[in-house]
Design an enzyme around this catalytic site. Structure first.
Site, mmCIF file in Angstrom:
data_model
loop_
_atom_site.group_PDB
_atom_site.id
_atom_site.type_symbol
_atom_site.label_atom_id
_atom_site.label_comp_id
_atom_site.label_asym_id
_atom_site.label_seq_id
_atom_site.Cartn_x
_atom_site.Cartn_y
_atom_site.Cartn_z
ATOM 1 N N ASP A 1 0.860 -1.194 0.000
ATOM 2 C CA ASP A 1 0.000 0.000 0.000
ATOM 3 C C ASP A 1 0.894 1.242 0.000
ATOM 4 O O ASP A 1 1.677 1.439 0.945
ATOM 5 C CB ASP A 1 -0.853 -0.035 1.274
ATOM 6 N N GLU B 1 -4.591 5.331 -3.535
ATOM 7 C CA GLU B 1 -5.918 5.921 -3.336
ATOM 8 C C GLU B 1 -6.189 7.003 -4.361
ATOM 9 O O GLU B 1 -5.266 7.740 -4.754
ATOM 10 C CB GLU B 1 -6.012 6.512 -1.922
ATOM 11 N N GLU C 1 -14.337 1.424 -0.462
ATOM 12 C CA GLU C 1 -14.423 1.487 1.004
ATOM 13 C C GLU C 1 -15.566 2.408 1.434
ATOM 14 O O GLU C 1 -15.645 3.567 0.989
ATOM 15 C CB GLU C 1 -13.077 1.990 1.586
HETATM 16 O O1 KIV Z 1 -4.701 0.186 4.610
HETATM 17 C C1 KIV Z 1 -5.599 -0.666 4.547
HETATM 18 O O2 KIV Z 1 -5.702 -1.596 5.350
HETATM 19 C C2 KIV Z 1 -6.545 -0.534 3.454
HETATM 20 C C3 KIV Z 1 -7.738 -1.436 3.467
HETATM 21 C C4 KIV Z 1 -8.725 -0.956 4.442
HETATM 22 C C5 KIV Z 1 -8.329 -1.588 2.111
HETATM 23 O O3 KIV Z 1 -6.375 0.291 2.606
#
Ligand code: KIV
Length: 282
Positions: free
Chosen positions: A83, A115, A181
Site C-alpha cells: 500500500d 488511493e 471502502e
Molecule cells: O490500509 C488498509 O488496510 C486498506 C484497506 C482498508 C483496504 O487500505
C-alpha cells in the site's frame, strides 16, 4: 509461485468471491499462507493498528517497505500488495514510479495499491505501462482524512456518479482491481456490474467481487471501538489478556517453569560436579 493478477481477475469471471486480508508481519503472513488466502494487503492501516497513530497520514515509505518485506518472507503463495503511503505517489509520476518500484524490487510485493480516482489515472497508467500492477482505492480514502473525514462516501447522486466515473477511469487506466471502502451497498453493486475488473469491498455490501478486512479488526485485537463494517471472527485481545494473566499467576506461584521447560546437564556431569564441589567445600 504467488497468485497472479490474472488469476484474481479469473475469479471474477468465474463468479468466485475473492477474500483478502491485511497483514503486517511474518507470523501472520505464514498463517494466511497456510490458509491459502489469495490476496494479502500490507495496508497503510499499519499506522493505526500496529504503530499506534491516529491516522494513516504519518506512515512512511520506510515503514511500509520494512513491514512488506516481513510479510513477503512469510507469504509463499498469496499475491502481496504493498500500500503506497501518503505523498509517495501524489507528488509526481517519477516519484510514484520510484516508490512503487521499491515495493516490488526491495520489499517483494507483487503489486501496489494507491488511493484516488480520475486525479490518479495518469499515474496508474504510467505504473501499469512499466510493469507495476495497480489496485485502485475509492470511496473512503483514509489518506484524505483531513479533507473528507472518516465517513461513508458516494451517498448523494453527484457523489455516486463521480465514484462510478472514477471506477471506470481507473479500469481504463489499467488498474487490475479496485477497493471500494464505505460506500452504499447498492452503489458498490452497480460499480461491480459495470466493471470487468474485480471490486474488493470494505463496508461496501455483499455484492462486490471480493471483501477485504483489516486483520486486527476481524480477529478482535481492539475492544474499545469496533467499526460498523467489521465482523469479529475471534476475540484475540481477551485471549491474550487471559494468557498473560495466567502466565503472571504461574510465575508468582512458582508453577512455571517446571522441569519440563528446563535444561539438564549432559550424562554424568551432574554427579561429577557434585563431587568437585564437595572437594572444594572440604
Ligand atoms: O490500509 C488498509 O488496510 C486498506 C484497506 C482498508 C483496504 O487500505
Amino acid at each position: 509461485m504467488r497468485v497472479t493478477i490474472q488469476q484474481i481477475q479469473d475469479m471474477k469471471r468465474h463468479g468466485e468471491k475473492i477474500p483478502m486480508l491485511t497483514a503486517y508481519d511474518y507470523p501472520t503472513a505464514r498463517i494466511l499462507d497456510d490458509a491459502k488466502i489469495p490476496l494479502l494487503l500490507v495496508g497503510d492501516s499499519l499506522g493505526n493498528v500496529v504503530l499506534g497513530y491516529e491516522t494513516t497520514v504519518p506512515v512512511t515509505l520506510e515503514d511500509m517497505i520494512h513491514h512488506t518485506k516481513a510479510v513477503a518472507r512469510g507469504a509463499k503463495t498469496p499475491h502481496v500488495i504493498g500500500d503506497m503511503p501518503f505523498l509517495t505517489y501524489q507528488t509526481s509520476i517519477p516519484d510514484a514510479l520510484r516508490n512503487a518500484g521499491r515495493f516490488m524490487q526491495e520489499a517483494g510485493a507483487n503489486s501496489v495499491k494507491l488511493e484516488g480516482g480520475a486525479i490518479m489515472a495518469e499515474t496508474v497508467n504510467a505504473l501499469v505501462e512499466r510493469g507495476i500492477p495497480v489496485m485502485g482505492h475509492l470511496g473512503l480514502t483514509p489518506q484524505s482524512v483531513n479533507q473528507i473525514g472518516l465517513r461513508a462516501q458516494g451517498r448523494t447522486i453527484d457523489a455516486a456518479q463521480k465514484l462510478l466515473e472514477d471506477a471506470v477511469i481507473l479500469q481504463d487506466a489499467g488498474a487490475y482491481a479496485v477497493v471500494l471502502e464505505a460506500v452504499p451497498a447498492t452503489l458498490a453493486k452497480m460499480i461491480t456490474e459495470r466493471l470487468s475488473i474485480p471490486t474488493i469491498g470494505i463496508g461496501a455490501g455483499p455484492d462486490c467481487d471480493g471483501q477485504v478486512q483489516v486483520i486486527s479488526d476481524m480477529l478482535g485485537l481492539f475492544t474499545d471501538f469496533v467499526p460498523k463494517h467489521v465482523k469479529q471472527y475471534a476475540h484475540l485481545a481477551e485471549s491474550m489478556r487471559d494468557a498473560i494473566n495466567n502466565y503472571m499467576v504461574d510465575v508468582a506461584e512458582g508453577s512455571f517453569p517446571t522441569l519440563e521447560h528446563s535444561f539438564t546437564f549432559s550424562n554424568g556431569v551432574e554427579e561429577e560436579l557434585v563431587q568437585e564441589l564437595k572437594k572444594k567445600i572440604r
